[in-house]
Design a protein around this motif. Structure first.
Motif: not given
Ligand code: ADP
Ligand code: MG
Length: 693
Positions: A15-30
């Protein structure tokens, strides 16, 4: 494990993970929900107790409480609000604000009781906190302390800690789905808690968890994960090693003709250690699989000649050699040394630099492709797509401290010809204890040059406050007029290279003015390759007495006549870096001196660190002391030390574990081979994460 395991779902299903946040998370390898579980806190904030101001130290993040003695607005380079706070430990600390309102200034009036939280820094006159979180305490607002530690995660711009807390809590709800990586027998043997237990403790420490242990990274939950991470790395390197034995290398035997001619032309003989290591390398290169050997040798131990000898063996057998270095300055210098050594042997040495003129570069690339260039020296530029070797037999990597296994593999792939891979020789001055090398470099064999050329005198190191600058300048004048040469190293630690270079330029102006009888040169990272080369060349040929430099000269630079080094703000540099820098002197037979200048006051730790350098010239000893002084609770982290990137383990800190790790890894390889892949997958980052290293 069934495919509907919620932990394996994409993180964006939370919940609450949209495209923008996915991008941030992928920067951390998540990417998967499970990745959150292994995204471990970098440290913990301790808001469980209030520290006495007299007890806090630079770098700590702590809660303090005190009364405002004084609060005022200053106009320095910027407008700022300065607030002095003291408690009944009798010590004062400064709170510094660059953004503040009038109301804030009013609220912080003399006599107000304030509780604040923030990172302690060393200011000009006292310890300080810049922009602390703070609250004013009145009788009516008693503040409660939290009863547990708050994790701080590695993050990226735009991603808040509280978001990471929330997402991690979601992932933990499914933790019973997480596969346990260790067989029970191993867990019992080494008294390890379960993986799930360990992860929950680290992400959500209970009030009962020992704050002390968590902050010092010796909580059993951390120990369990450190153990697992080290095993995973060890297994993955072992896998690479095994693989390396199965592929083909070119057998380079050589007849020593060229090496013997080179050695005969030198004004000295090789040390025993150099001879031994050369022999080890030769044996490797005769095998039918590619060599992977790490040579460690303290600064000045003569690694370049060892490299030269290995190169000649390859060339003698009809192959080319690539020598890769981290800086242009070092590339230039090696180019000069190798030209001097190899030209009499009628071997063409080529320098490849990103900054060369187009025509020259094209010629070079052609000579390399035709096999006319026998040894090619350069930075990463060596492995650009345009460069192809006719017959590459050996790749030497010099002084690449943070060069990871994946980069080594990538280079090996690039050097592949037909089904044959080139040999690899990695040289470093970073002191690596043997047990550590066996884990951190388990994919390679390991040699040490444990002897300095004879006639070297230990460098005499002195620690001085920078108020002694004038006396130091006079001393430079005196020794340089007698024929010595000196380095003056500017160490402004700033984000921006521009500022560093500006600092060096200002120092140059000052020294030129104060030393009218001397020739003063300058080298820094913003100069063009040609300018840098000219500056180094003039210094090497003794036409400048004094060279003002930034830390660009840190690795590899070799000017034996230079016997004096001044390092500014030495207290701000790491011990390993200071040792490397200092290694630029003491390379000839003259007595050398290194003056470490510091800005008073010196904290107790800084004092101890500089003392360590004063008392020892031995890289191993210095790194041991460094670790001891920083202690296991090191907040700055030594995780970046060495070549591997760890999430929780720290090769230096966790050294005592390494023998056990090797033992446990053997058991897994023999008895539980099916666990190898899951362990590696879970802990080892993929290639993409190494590109920036
Ligand atoms: P490093 O191990 O730091 O790379 P270098 O290879 O730059 O050291 O060598 C340092 C200096 O010592 C060079 O000037 C080199 O020519 C000289 N040198 C190397 N081996 C010997 C030796 N066996 N005896 C005397 N001088 C040596
Ligand atoms: Mg070197």
């Amino acid at each position: 494990m069934s495919s509907d395991n919620p932990l394996l779902k994409n993180i964006n299903t939370l919940k609450g993970v949209g495209p923008k946040m996915s991008e941030h998370l992928s920067k951390l390898g998540l990417y998967q929900i499970q990745d959150l579980l292994f995204h471990l806190p970098l440290r913990y904030q301790d808001r469980t107790r209030i520290y006495a101001i007299s007890s806090v130290e630079q770098g700590q993040e702590v809660l303090i409480e005190g009364t405002v003695d004084h609060c005022s607005i200053l106009f320095k380079q910027r407008r700022m609000m300065i607030c002095q706070l003291s408690d009944n430990s009798g010590t004062t600390i400064t709170l510094r604000f660059f953004h503040f309102s009038n109301a804030q200034q009013k609220n912080l009036s003399k006599g107000t009781l304030v509780r604040c939280f923030g990172e302690i820094r060393q200011g000009h006159h006292s310890l300080e906190i810049v922009h602390p979180e703070y609250k004013i305490i009145t009788e009516h607002s008693p503040l409660e302390l939290t009863d547990r530690l708050t994790p701080t995660y590695p993050s990226t711009k735009g991603l808040q800690q509280k978001t990471l807390h929330r997402l991690t809590a979601e992932a933990i709800k499914h933790i019973e789905q997480l596969e346990e990586t260790f067989p029970d027998s191993l867990r019992q043997k080494y008294k390890l808690m379960t993986l799930a237990e360990a992860l929950i403790t680290l992400h959500q420490p209970t009030p009962e968890s020992s704050v002390e242990q968590l902050l010092n990274t010796n909580h059993p939950a951390q120990q369990r994960l450190i153990f697992e991470e080290l095993i995973a790395h060890h297994l993955s390197l072992r896998k690479f090693r095994e693989y390396s034995r199965q592929i083909k290398g070119v057998q380079l035997s050589g007849n020593d003709n060229l090496t013997n001619r080179l050695l005969a032309s030198l004004p000295f003989t090789l040390t025993h250690a150099q001879q031994r290591v050369i022999k080890e390398i030769k044996q490797d290169m005769q095998q039918s699989y590619p060599m992977g050997r790490l040579v460690q040798g303290d600064v000045g131990s003569g690694k370049t000649l060892v490299a030269a000898s290995a190169a000649l063996t390859a060339i003698e057998t009809g192959y080319q050699v690539a020598l890769m270095v981290p800086t242009e300055i070092l590339a230039e210098q090696h180019f000069k040394s190798f030209t001097e050594w190899f030209e009499p042997l009628k071997l063409r040495v080529t320098l490849l630099s990103g900054k060369q003129k187009v025509a020259l570069r094209r010629d070079n690339i052609e000579n390399i492709a035709l096999g006319l260039s026998k040894i090619v020296i350069g930075t990463h530029a060596l492995f650009q797509d345009a460069v192809t070797f006719q017959k590459l037999g050996l790749l030497i990597i010099d002084e690449q401290h943070r060069f990871g296994v994946h980069q080594r593999l990538a280079l090996r792939e690039k050097g592949k010809q037909g089904d044959c891979y080139p040999h690899q020789l990695v040289m470093t001055a970073t002191p690596i204890p043997r047990t550590l090398a066996m884990t951190a470099y388990a994919d390679m064999d390991y040699s040490v040059i444990d002897e300095l050329p004879s006639g070297r005198k230990p460098i005499n190191t002195v620690v001085l406050p920078n108020t002694r600058r004038e006396a130091i300048i006079e001393r430079i004048n005196a020794v340089c007029l007698q024929g010595a040469q000196a380095y003056w190293v500017c160490t402004l630690i700033e984000e921006s290279e521009a500022l560093q270079c500006q600092d060096a330029e200002e120092t140059l102006a000052l020294l030129t003015k104060n030393l009218p009888e001397l020739q003063v040169g300058l080298v820094h990272g913003r100069m063009s390759a040609v300018e840098k080369d000219a500056a180094m060349h003039t210094f090497k040929s003794a036409n400048t007495h004094l060279l003002v430099a930034t830390t660009v000269i840190e690795v590899g630079v070799d000017v034996p006549n230079a016997s004096l080094m001044i390092i500014e703000n030495a207290e701000r540099l790491g011990l390993a870096q200071l040792h490397q820098l200092r290694g630029r002197v003491g390379r000839g037979t003259a007595s050398s001196h290194c003056l470490l200048m510091y800005q008073a006051p010196l904290s107790e730790i800084a004092h101890k660190r500089l003392d360590a350098l004063r008392n020892s010239n031995d890289g191993f000893e210095i790194s041991r002391i460094d670790l001891e002084i920083r202690g296991p609770g090191d907040v700055f982290g030594t995780r970046q030390t060495g070549e591997l990137q760890f999430r929780i383990a720290d090769l230096l800190r966790d050294q005592e574990l390494l023998l056990t790790i090797q033992e446990a890894a053997e058991v897994i390889i023999k008895k539980y081979p099916e666990k190898i892949e899951p362990l590696i997958d879970r802990w080892i980052r993929t290639d993409e994460d190494y590109v920036h290293a």
